[in-house]
Enzyme design. Structure first.
Site, PDB file in Angstrom:
ATOM      1  N   SER A   1       0.842  -1.202   0.000  1.00  0.00           N
ATOM      2  CA  SER A   1       0.000   0.000   0.000  1.00  0.00           C
ATOM      3  C   SER A   1       0.870   1.241   0.000  1.00  0.00           C
ATOM      4  O   SER A   1       1.984   1.243   0.540  1.00  0.00           O
ATOM      5  CB  SER A   1      -0.834  -0.064   1.279  1.00  0.00           C
ATOM      6  OG  SER A   1      -1.294   1.201   1.625  1.00  0.00           O
TER       7      SER A   1
ATOM      8  N   TYR B   1      -1.798  -0.687  10.572  1.00  0.00           N
ATOM      9  CA  TYR B   1      -2.075  -1.243   9.233  1.00  0.00           C
ATOM     10  C   TYR B   1      -0.879  -0.998   8.314  1.00  0.00           C
ATOM     11  O   TYR B   1      -0.369  -1.925   7.667  1.00  0.00           O
ATOM     12  CB  TYR B   1      -3.345  -0.591   8.650  1.00  0.00           C
ATOM     13  CG  TYR B   1      -3.458  -0.764   7.151  1.00  0.00           C
ATOM     14  CD1 TYR B   1      -3.860  -1.969   6.599  1.00  0.00           C
ATOM     15  CD2 TYR B   1      -3.125   0.280   6.278  1.00  0.00           C
ATOM     16  CE1 TYR B   1      -3.943  -2.134   5.224  1.00  0.00           C
ATOM     17  CE2 TYR B   1      -3.205   0.126   4.897  1.00  0.00           C
ATOM     18  CZ  TYR B   1      -3.608  -1.080   4.378  1.00  0.00           C
ATOM     19  OH  TYR B   1      -3.669  -1.239   3.015  1.00  0.00           O
TER      20      TYR B   1
ATOM     21  N   LYS C   1       2.162  -3.578   6.441  1.00  0.00           N
ATOM     22  CA  LYS C   1       2.582  -3.614   5.035  1.00  0.00           C
ATOM     23  C   LYS C   1       4.100  -3.436   4.935  1.00  0.00           C
ATOM     24  O   LYS C   1       4.770  -4.096   4.125  1.00  0.00           O
ATOM     25  CB  LYS C   1       1.847  -2.528   4.227  1.00  0.00           C
ATOM     26  CG  LYS C   1       0.354  -2.755   4.140  1.00  0.00           C
ATOM     27  CD  LYS C   1       0.017  -4.073   3.434  1.00  0.00           C
ATOM     28  CE  LYS C   1      -1.446  -4.384   3.387  1.00  0.00           C
ATOM     29  NZ  LYS C   1      -1.770  -5.719   2.888  1.00  0.00           N
TER      30      LYS C   1
END
Ligand code: UD1
Length: 344
Positions: A128, A153, A157
């Site tokens: 992302s 989050y 990644k």
């Protein structure tokens, strides 16, 4: 290239389902999906079948359950894996960090261990643009340094990418590509698949279409006083089918042994910065609907502006962005209408 079997994790999800459609359109692939429908519906498979006329094999398993996951590898000869399955809500990850660390990391550890055990050599990983955090220089290219992540989050990644890189260093016959998505929006042109968020979404486009159809009373534009051309945040929206085709190209690239390095990362964005008000204007134009919105407060954690330099993926994988913001909004709206009419 002889026919190959691809395991798509999270295949019933938003990007996963669109990618399966593109894999099946390219007659070189048999597809197996693994999904536990945490944030998706098994109905996605029926919809994929309606679009493609093809049935896919699927497993309802949690990838954190290594034994259950192992069964897929034991029962099938897999040539490559596209790994989408993960939790993806930034705000929720701040509230429940361990949930994110556990799910997103454990599933990837299991995947790589099973690839090692079953000698599967090719993995495409969903990363992302959130790995870049608050960027200083625009557009963002792959050499932009990664700062401390803004959310658990985003950190999952960054960790996922590092795990792949370390694994590739140790296993020189193993190949991985991480694709860093900017803001995926829109739906398949058939309007038969799209994003099926459980509960009220947090992302802009499903909130725009949901407000226009009457599910929500009003959209709040989160901040109108940013130092941008119209005071609202700028993002790089990219059509989900463009993201899906990039996965097929990335997988082809690995399976045809065209990669020079066994680990690489690519940005996936349209390259265009679009403000929230511009996105709303595009929606109003293509739908013919007036959106009820107001300007509200800024959302904590939002970056002011981010958009991609996608020349690496264009030059190396031959990828091209086919959909503009109007097409993203049009297909998002058609999907909203379709799913409302069909009670999805
Ligand atoms: C974030 C992540 C992205 C992730 C995505 C998935 C970052 C930097 N980006 O994107 O990596 O893939 O979530 O969930 O962490 N907005 C409104 N009103 C609303 C909702 C949103 O004005 O009700 C605005 C936001 O302020 C933002 C834009 O719309 O400017 C897009 O927001 P959103 O769709 O939530 O995505 P990001 O936060 O950009």
């Amino acid at each position: 290239m002889a026919k190959q079997t691809v395991l798509v994790t999270g295949g019933a999800g938003y990007i996963g389902s669109h990618t399966i459609v593109e894999l099946l359109a390219n007659n070189n692939y048999d597809v197996i999906s693994a999904d536990c429908f945490f944030n998706s519906s098994p109905k996605a498979y029926t919809q994929i079948e309606q679009i493609t006329g093809k049935k896919i094999k699927s497993y309802n398993i949690d990838l954190c359950d290594e034994k259950a996951f192992d069964k897929i590898f034991a029962e099938n000869k897999i040539d490559g894996v596209i790994h989408f399955a993960a939790f993806k809500a930034v705000g929720e990850s701040v509230e429940h960090p361990l949930k994110y660390y556990h799910n997103n990391i454990a599933s990837l550890v299991n995947l790589l261990s099973l690839c090692e055990k079953h000698k599967v050599q090719n993995v495409i990983f969903s990363s992302s643009c959130s790995v870049y955090g608050n960027v200083q220089k625009l557009p963002v290219d792959e050499n932009t340094p990664m700062p401390k992540a803004e959310s658990p989050y985003a950190y999952t990644k960054q960790i996922g990418e590092s795990m792949l890189e370390d694994f590739c260093k140790q296993h020189t016959t193993f190949n991985a590509i991480a694709l860093r998505y900017f803001n995926p929006v829109g739906s398949h042109i058939s309007a038969k698949i799209g994003e099926w968020p459980l509960g009220k979404p947090n992302n802009l486009v499903p909130l725009i279409t949901g407000t226009a159809i009457g599910k929500y009373p009003q959209l709040t534009v989160l901040g109108g006083d940013y130092p941008t051309r119209d005071g609202t945040c700028i993002r790089d929206y990219i059509h989900v089918t463009d993201i899906a085709t990039a996965h097929v190209l990335a997988l082809n690239y690995l399976l045809e042994h065209k990669n020079k390095s066994n680990y690489d990362v690519y940005n996936l964005g349209s390259g265009n910065g679009v403000s929230v008000l511009e996105a709303i204007a595009a929606f109003e134009k293509v739908s013919g609907k007036k959106l009820n919105y107001k300007i509200g407060d800024r959302r904590p954690g939002d970056v002011i502006a981010v958009y991609s330099d996608s020349s690496k993926v264009q030059n190396t994988l031959g990828w091209k962005c086919e959909h503009d913001i109007d097409s993203m909004m049009k297909t998002a709206w058609e999907w909203e209408v379709y799913r409302t009419q069909n009670n999805f």
